[in-house]
Design a protein around this motif. Sequence first.
Motif, short mmCIF file in Angstrom:
data_model
loop_
_atom_site.label_atom_id
_atom_site.label_comp_id
_atom_site.label_asym_id
_atom_site.label_seq_id
_atom_site.Cartn_x
_atom_site.Cartn_y
_atom_site.Cartn_z
N GLY A 161 47.16 48.36 35.64
CA GLY A 161 46.95 47.29 34.68
C GLY A 161 47.50 45.97 35.22
N SER A 162 48.46 46.07 36.09
CA SER A 162 49.11 44.86 36.55
C SER A 162 48.22 43.99 37.44
N ILE A 163 47.16 44.57 38.03
CA ILE A 163 46.23 43.74 38.81
C ILE A 163 45.42 42.83 37.87
N VAL A 164 45.25 43.26 36.62
CA VAL A 164 44.53 42.43 35.64
C VAL A 164 45.38 41.20 35.29
N ILE A 165 46.70 41.41 35.24
CA ILE A 165 47.61 40.29 34.98
C ILE A 165 47.59 39.32 36.17
N ALA A 166 47.57 39.88 37.38
CA ALA A 166 47.63 39.04 38.57
C ALA A 166 46.33 38.26 38.81
N LEU A 167 45.19 38.91 38.74
CA LEU A 167 43.92 38.30 39.18
C LEU A 167 42.86 38.22 38.09
N GLY A 168 43.16 38.74 36.90
CA GLY A 168 42.16 38.69 35.83
C GLY A 168 40.95 39.55 36.18
N HIS A 169 39.79 39.10 35.71
CA HIS A 169 38.58 39.92 35.85
C HIS A 169 37.63 39.41 36.92
N HIS A 170 38.07 38.43 37.73
CA HIS A 170 37.13 37.81 38.66
C HIS A 170 37.31 38.22 40.11
N ALA A 171 38.33 38.98 40.41
CA ALA A 171 38.52 39.44 41.79
C ALA A 171 39.33 40.73 41.77
N ALA A 172 39.02 41.61 42.72
CA ALA A 172 39.86 42.79 42.95
C ALA A 172 41.02 42.38 43.84
N GLY A 173 42.10 43.12 43.79
CA GLY A 173 43.18 42.91 44.75
C GLY A 173 42.85 43.68 46.02
N VAL A 174 43.11 43.06 47.19
CA VAL A 174 42.93 43.79 48.44
C VAL A 174 44.28 43.84 49.14
N PHE A 175 44.62 45.03 49.62
CA PHE A 175 45.92 45.29 50.23
C PHE A 175 45.71 45.94 51.58
N SER A 176 46.27 45.35 52.63
CA SER A 176 46.20 45.97 53.95
C SER A 176 47.21 45.29 54.86
N THR A 177 47.71 46.03 55.84
CA THR A 177 48.55 45.39 56.85
C THR A 177 47.70 44.89 58.00
N LEU A 207 41.55 48.60 47.59
CA LEU A 207 41.05 47.64 46.60
C LEU A 207 41.47 48.12 45.21
N ASP A 208 42.23 47.29 44.49
CA ASP A 208 42.58 47.63 43.11
C ASP A 208 41.56 46.96 42.19
N ILE A 209 40.71 47.79 41.57
CA ILE A 209 39.55 47.30 40.82
C ILE A 209 39.72 47.43 39.31
N ALA A 210 40.98 47.61 38.84
CA ALA A 210 41.17 47.83 37.39
C ALA A 210 40.67 46.65 36.55
N GLY A 211 40.67 45.44 37.11
CA GLY A 211 40.22 44.27 36.35
C GLY A 211 38.75 43.95 36.48
N THR A 212 38.07 44.61 37.41
CA THR A 212 36.70 44.20 37.76
C THR A 212 35.65 45.29 37.58
N ALA A 213 36.08 46.53 37.42
CA ALA A 213 35.14 47.66 37.41
C ALA A 213 34.26 47.67 36.16
N TYR A 214 34.77 47.14 35.07
CA TYR A 214 34.01 47.09 33.82
C TYR A 214 34.48 45.86 33.07
N GLY A 215 33.70 45.43 32.10
CA GLY A 215 34.12 44.22 31.39
C GLY A 215 33.14 43.79 30.33
N GLU A 216 33.25 42.53 29.98
CA GLU A 216 32.47 41.99 28.87
C GLU A 216 31.02 41.72 29.26
N GLY A 217 30.73 41.72 30.56
CA GLY A 217 29.35 41.50 30.99
C GLY A 217 28.90 40.07 30.81
#
Length: 498
Positions: free
Chosen positions: A378-394, A462-472
Amino acid sequence: MNVGHVSSIEAVSHDTPLLVLPVHESEDETRDHKAEVLAPAGLSEVIAGTCPAEDLKHKPGESAFVYLKEGGGPRRVLLLGAGKRSEFDLEAARRFAGYAVRAAESVGVTGLTAYLGSDVSADAAQAATEGAVLAAWRFTEMKSPDEDDGPVDVSDFAVMVDPEDLDAAEAGVQVGDAVGRGANFARTLQSRPGNVATPSHLADEASRMAGECGLEVTVLGPEELEAERMYALLSVAQGSDQEPRLIVLRHNGGPDGEAPLVLVGKGLTFDAGGISIKPASGMEDMIFDMSGGAAVIGAMQAIGELKVPLNVVGIVPSSENLINGRAMKPGDIIRSREGKTIEVVNTDAEGRLILADALSYAQTFDPAVIVDCATLTGSIVIALGHHAAGVFSTDEDLVDELREAGDRSGERCWPLPLWDDYRRQIDSRVADLVNVGGRAGGSITAACFLKEFVGECRWAHLDIAGTAYGEGKLSYQRKGAAGFPTRLLVDWVRSRAG
Ligand code: BES
Ligand code: MN
Ligand code: ZN
């Protein structure tokens, strides 16, 4: 949906219920807008009556209908706002086609043709086709036919381009169709509720699709998972009556022995939280906790259909996260396939557990790269909202590749760090790792947890909790399942093929 391409030479005689023309914003207000919009499609002489300049709206989504003189050709013409020409990028083309489909729905017609203007690239034709295919999708299978009060199902779409762009359009439309249908397959799987889309259902659907698209498929059930010592996945699944599955799809498009790209997607078909149960309000959204798995299955369909000349493996660990007398309990310590022990302080942080074993298993394919996607925090929704997934990599090059694929596909992602400072938050007093690192930086500590299970392999999450579904809100979306990141994954894989 049937998709196609036609030449603008035929505009006057083209038999379609709806022809859509773009109206771009003009810097020069005195220019002859009517000539600019209609002339390129050869329609300025056949419009019945006049079309006042003030009817020509240029903001995306604004529109006006005009009608042709009697006899053949388009039944109606929609002048559809398309914004500034200089800003008409791939996402604008996608949205333009989405609005065009909504216009067809508004007048109850099932077919349309959209003129894309001059100098149309294969990528633009692809994006417009994606927009149309995505826009036309509806989830109706659980409604009784006489209760369906939704719009008509738009079934025919063609892009219209100038004659010199027909080859590019043909190629782009074919790719856009495959990508759009892959994303729609993901959306259908996402939309099926928890009592339908169980882990075994996902496995059956992936197997059926694999048969149709020439992919290899292997499904691991409880016994095979036991043999693989995938106790993290099994521990999550033991709280439910539904058996877990690990779905493996293989596309052998590259030379034998070439290291594959491996896509891993979280397939948690319903997340009640387990003993650390979630609040009731909004819990129904947790049918979407298999969105990463759905996107991997949808992307593998498109990759198979497009015969991408690479070896690609899709892996979907699938389970429910419920509560029964055998359910995993806070404080339990479990052993992962990789060997590390995990103190489970919160049973609702289950995604990282099933992914830990899937990422460990992924390495048996000697991958060139692993990319996982998951509705993880849920915390990725707080960070980036619904317009981008978080990407994590070294791996910064991999982050760049995924960001570029995100920009092109309209499924954007934005980087967050994986520094060791965060890693310390998941140190456990009694085990090798604890499954929750506190509220601070929750998406990052979750990604740090996954990193423990990828060994030395190049990997991104990719953390997609904010982008996988939504208001459309977008023209080509509807409320609910978005199919994210099917398009991003296919674009990235295709970009690796050069
Ligand atoms: N599936 C959820 C994450 C999620 C949240 C997805 C909102 C979609 C929308 C995940 O399994 C979860 O429950 N995460 C917890 C982790 C916490 C217990 C550390 C969360 O984000 O609250
Ligand atoms: Mn959870
Ligand atoms: Zn979850």
